[in-house]
Design an enzyme around this catalytic site. Structure first.
Site, PDB file in Angstrom:
ATOM      1  N   MET A   1      15.349 -16.048 -11.560  1.00 46.16           N
ATOM      2  CA  MET A   1      16.769 -16.291 -11.287  1.00 46.16           C
ATOM      3  C   MET A   1      16.926 -16.893  -9.885  1.00 46.16           C
ATOM      4  SD  MET A   1      18.953 -13.489 -13.299  1.00 46.16           S
ATOM      5  CE  MET A   1      18.844 -12.147 -12.157  1.00 46.16           C
ATOM      6  N   GLY A   2      15.844 -17.431  -9.343  1.00 43.22           N
ATOM      7  CA  GLY A   2      15.931 -18.107  -8.044  1.00 43.22           C
ATOM      8  C   GLY A   2      15.986 -17.141  -6.873  1.00 43.22           C
TER       9      GLY A   2
ATOM     10  N   HIS B   1       7.862 -13.843  -6.590  1.00 47.55           N
ATOM     11  CA  HIS B   1       7.910 -14.950  -7.556  1.00 47.55           C
ATOM     12  C   HIS B   1       6.677 -15.844  -7.396  1.00 47.55           C
ATOM     13  CE1 HIS B   1      12.412 -14.241  -7.006  1.00 47.55           C
ATOM     14  NE2 HIS B   1      12.242 -14.042  -8.302  1.00 47.55           N
TER      15      HIS B   1
ATOM     16  N   SER C   1      12.503  -8.447  -3.451  1.00 42.91           N
ATOM     17  CA  SER C   1      13.554  -8.668  -4.433  1.00 42.91           C
ATOM     18  C   SER C   1      14.549  -9.660  -3.856  1.00 42.91           C
ATOM     19  CB  SER C   1      14.269  -7.342  -4.727  1.00 42.91           C
ATOM     20  OG  SER C   1      15.498  -7.583  -5.373  1.00 42.91           O
ATOM     21  N   SER C   2      15.102 -10.495  -4.721  1.00 50.62           N
ATOM     22  CA  SER C   2      16.138 -11.431  -4.260  1.00 50.62           C
ATOM     23  C   SER C   2      17.309 -10.659  -3.678  1.00 50.62           C
ATOM     24  CB  SER C   2      16.624 -12.283  -5.424  1.00 50.62           C
ATOM     25  OG  SER C   2      15.528 -12.924  -6.031  1.00 50.62           O
TER      26      SER C   2
HETATM   27  P1  AMP Z   1      14.016 -12.375 -10.984  1.00 49.40           P
HETATM   28  O1  AMP Z   1      14.198 -13.702 -10.306  1.00 49.40           O
HETATM   29  O2  AMP Z   1      14.401 -11.226 -10.145  1.00 49.40           O
HETATM   30  O3  AMP Z   1      14.611 -12.358 -12.365  1.00 49.40           O
HETATM   31  O4  AMP Z   1      12.456 -12.203 -11.205  1.00 49.40           O
HETATM   32  C1  AMP Z   1      11.682 -13.162 -11.853  1.00 49.40           C
HETATM   33  C2  AMP Z   1      10.319 -12.609 -12.130  1.00 49.40           C
HETATM   34  O5  AMP Z   1       9.689 -12.262 -10.900  1.00 49.40           O
HETATM   35  C3  AMP Z   1      10.344 -11.317 -12.961  1.00 49.40           C
HETATM   36  O6  AMP Z   1       9.268 -11.346 -13.878  1.00 49.40           O
HETATM   37  C4  AMP Z   1      10.161 -10.249 -11.929  1.00 49.40           C
HETATM   38  O7  AMP Z   1       9.563  -9.067 -12.428  1.00 49.40           O
HETATM   39  C5  AMP Z   1       9.230 -10.934 -10.952  1.00 49.40           C
HETATM   40  N1  AMP Z   1       9.314 -10.296  -9.632  1.00 49.40           N
HETATM   41  C6  AMP Z   1      10.430 -10.071  -8.906  1.00 49.40           C
HETATM   42  N2  AMP Z   1      10.130  -9.417  -7.765  1.00 49.40           N
HETATM   43  C7  AMP Z   1       8.791  -9.219  -7.790  1.00 49.40           C
HETATM   44  C8  AMP Z   1       7.870  -8.583  -6.886  1.00 49.40           C
HETATM   45  N3  AMP Z   1       8.261  -8.017  -5.755  1.00 49.40           N
HETATM   46  N4  AMP Z   1       6.565  -8.558  -7.235  1.00 49.40           N
HETATM   47  C9  AMP Z   1       6.149  -9.128  -8.397  1.00 49.40           C
HETATM   48  N5  AMP Z   1       6.959  -9.742  -9.272  1.00 49.40           N
HETATM   49  C10 AMP Z   1       8.262  -9.782  -8.983  1.00 49.40           C
END
Ligand code: AMP
Length: 282
Positions: free
Chosen positions: A30-31, A37, A187-188
């Site tokens: 989700m950017g 990521h 985390s974003s």
């Molecule tokens: P998101 O943009 O938050 O939807 O995350 C996209 C992908 O990145 C998802 O598969 C998340 O589980 C992964 N992701 C997000 N934060 C982390 C992190 N700290 N470590 C590993 N993978 C992550």
């Protein structure tokens, strides 16, 4: 790297790879990209010939409209981050809402108990929305491999179930949690934390580590209580849930002997920002 915004553009760029039997890897995001990521993207680069990174803040997975509005968006910065990493022909898919949902997606997936617990209980409809968008990305990209982070453990397990429901041959690869220098899971949403909340948020990982380190001398209910107390002692944090579950069905375990793979999963509100994390018990 090449940025594409339409399904047809995406399919046209992917087709030659598929036709020549090369592997396609998908990293849905989700950017507001960070090193977490990036770790997924690096794995995709290592394992597949063509990497597709999607960036789309999916409205159907937000049960709270305020959360959707304030979700961080920074495409320019994301592209800067991807440029030195992706290969010349790798794709960044940046669809608009119309491209993902030309008509409303009314599919309802049956994940049995999996989407009713933990995140599912606190965010009704969330996983159905995740399944809709990931289902569509799988349909558009037809990846051989897709990469998901263990940070969202419940999501990861639900996506694996989704591939069975949709009867897809895509291989789902789990990627370990990447953390900040002090242990906070990347985390974003961390960008939304105020200074005090950011300092205190480190306690989320501390609580999980304590839980794991003391599991030899504490029962499961004792571990849950100690973790709850530890988080709620902080004036800046509020525990939403801490559950100790097995790693296959995410069902609560009562005893450490109940399962081979056991995880502690936590959700905490730091001010108005909701953070999740998990740890595997030894
Ligand atoms: P998101 O943009 O938050 O939807 O995350 C996209 C992908 O990145 C998802 O598969 C998340 O589980 C992964 N992701 C997000 N934060 C982390 C992190 N700290 N470590 C590993 N993978 C992550």
């Amino acid at each position: 790297m090449i940025a594409v915004t339409t399904r047809s553009g995406l399919e046209a760029r992917i087709a030659p790879y598929k036709e020549s039997g090369k592997t396609v890897g998908l990293v849905p995001t989700m950017g507001a990209l960070h090193q977490g990521h990036l770790s997924l993207i690096l794995k995709a680069l290592e394992q597949t010939s063509l990497v597709v990174v999607s960036i789309f803040v999916n409205p159907t997975q937000f049960n709270d409209q305020k959360d959707l509005q304030k979700y961080p968006r920074n495409t320019t910065q994301d592209m800067e981050m991807l440029k030195p990493v992706l290969k010349e022909n790798d794709l960044v898919f940046l669809p608009g809402e119309q491209e993902m949902y030309p008509e409303p997606d009314t599919r309802v997936f049956d994940f049995k108990k999996l989407d009713k617990i933990m995140e599912g209980r606190h965010r009704p409809g969330h996983f159905n929305g995740v399944a809709q968008v990931v289902g569509k990305l799988f349909e558009y990209v037809k990846p051989d491999v897709a990469y998901f982070g263990q940070k969202d453990l419940q999501q990861l397990i639900i996506i694996k179930r989704l591939t069975e429901i949709l009867n897809l041959s895509v291989r789902v690869v789990d990627c370990p949690i990447i953390r900040e220098y002090d242990g906070l899971a990347m985390s974003s949403r961390n960008a939304l934390l105020g200074p005090n909340e950011r300092i205190e948020a480190v306690k989320i990982h501390e609580a999980l580590k304590n839980a794991a380190d003391h599991s030899g001398e504490r029962t499961v209910p004792e571990t849950i209580n100690a973790t709850r107390e530890f988080i709620n002692k902080s004036p800046y944090l509020k525990l939403e849930y801490f559950e100790i579950v097995d790693g296959v069905h995410l069902e609560a375990v009562r005893d450490w002997k109940d399962a081979i793979e056991i995880y502690g999963c936590i959700a905490v509100k730091a001010g108005s920002v909701r953070l999740i994390d998990n740890i595997r018990f030894p």
